[in-house]
Scaffold this active site. Structure first.
Site, PDB file in Angstrom:
ATOM      1  N   GLY A  17       0.792  -1.225   0.000  1.00  0.00           N
ATOM      2  CA  GLY A  17       0.000   0.000   0.000  1.00  0.00           C
ATOM      3  C   GLY A  17       0.823   1.274   0.000  1.00  0.00           C
ATOM      4  N   GLY A  19       2.668   2.593   2.377  1.00  0.00           N
ATOM      5  CA  GLY A  19       4.010   2.428   2.937  1.00  0.00           C
ATOM      6  C   GLY A  19       5.009   1.946   1.908  1.00  0.00           C
ATOM      7  N   LYS A  38       4.917  -6.240   9.872  1.00  0.00           N
ATOM      8  CA  LYS A  38       4.736  -7.613  10.378  1.00  0.00           C
ATOM      9  C   LYS A  38       4.876  -8.653   9.281  1.00  0.00           C
ATOM     10  CE  LYS A  38       0.684  -7.192  12.262  1.00  0.00           C
ATOM     11  NZ  LYS A  38      -0.543  -7.631  12.964  1.00  0.00           N
ATOM     12  N   TYR A 164     -12.856   4.647  15.408  1.00  0.00           N
ATOM     13  CA  TYR A 164     -11.757   4.772  14.450  1.00  0.00           C
ATOM     14  C   TYR A 164     -11.329   6.230  14.312  1.00  0.00           C
ATOM     15  CZ  TYR A 164      -9.353   4.945   9.919  1.00  0.00           C
ATOM     16  OH  TYR A 164      -8.448   5.185   8.901  1.00  0.00           O
TER      17      TYR A 164
END
Length: 275
Positions: A17, A19, A38, A164
């Site tokens: 995405g 990043g 991760k 959120y």
């Protein structure tokens, strides 16, 4: 404007995405890029790992260091940031890109899911920035950049998914505070948010599927804006809550059609929190 050649950029959530796009944009300017996420092994549904992105970064002209990182673990954060700084001789920029999303109201949200939203969004900005601070103090071009929105207190942004929203706004509020707190160290602190929906796996799986993807832009627009911000000095840009298109317009960009996810005539969807 300078480039990022030999600058060391630590990016969380960098295996896919936005990043990943930022990692590659930094690499094209010759940066040392830490791909921290991760994703150590392939995901059954989602493309990309820290290792595949590291290969892409090297192919694009940058140095790469893939590191497994769970931003919920402050001890691991410190360990990884110190490891990266030792490897490249310091850290010049921290990109707080890792994020969690769940567009649900209070009634139907598990408390454990809210804990995750808070940890990955708000808490990680504090923990990562705190861990990077000793290294950023030593940089002559230090930046902290977080992927979070301008503060918009219109109740409509809280009505359906207040939990959120509160964690994303907390990222911004912490950043506003750090911009003032770290000014004496010469560290620029800003936030960045997209003007339109960005078509990523998070949108596909969490927020609306393929139909919405067709009305968004690619992550590259965020990446180009992020690199532009990193190339500004603290005197030019700190304490700001920036929008990707506005940043690029200031750089003279006028045609944004190349950032469309799909070539079509559908109207682009504005992102959350922008009226």
């Amino acid at each position: 404007m300078s480039t990022l050649k030999d600058q060391t950029v630590f990016i969380t959530g960098a295996s896919r995405g936005i990043g990943r796009a930022i990692a590659l944009a930094c690499a094209r300017q010759g940066a040392n890029v830490i791909i921290a996420a991760k994703s150590d092994t392939p995901h059954p549904k989602l493309p990309g790992t820290i290792h595949t992105v590291a290969e892409e970064v090297r192919a694009a002209g940058g140095q790469a260091l893939p590191l497994v990182l769970d931003v919920r673990d402050e001890n691991q954060i410190k360990q990884r940031i110190d490891e990266a700084a030792d490897h490249f001789g310091g850290i010049d920029a921290l990109i707080n890109n890792a994020g969690a999303i769940r567009l649900t109201g209070v009634e139907n949200l598990k408390v454990s899911r809210f804990d995750l939203l808070h940890q990955v969004n708000a808490r990680a900005v504090l923990a990562c920035s705190q861990a990077a601070l000793p290294w950023l103090k030593k940089s002559k071009r230090a930046h902290i950049l977080s992927m979070s929105p301008p503060l918009n207190l219109d109740p409509k942004w809280f009505a359906q998914f207040g939990p959120y929203t509160s964690t994303k706004y907390a990222m911004t509020m912490i950043s506003i505070g750090m911009a003032q707190e770290f000014k004496r160290y010469g560290i620029a602190v800003n936030t960045l948010w997209p003007k339109t929906l960005i078509s990523t796996a998070a949108i596909e799986h969490e927020a609306g599927g393929a139909q919405m993807m067709a009305q968004g832009r690619t992550p590259e627009i965020m990446a180009d804006a992020a690199v532009s911000i990193l190339n500004h000095s603290i005197e030019e840009m700190t304490g700001q809550n920036l929008i990707d298109e506005d940043v690029l317009r200031q750089d003279g960009v006028t045609d944004f059609e190349g950032y469309r996810y799909e070539a079509n005539d559908k109207p682009l969807l504005p992102d959350l929190y922008l009226d």
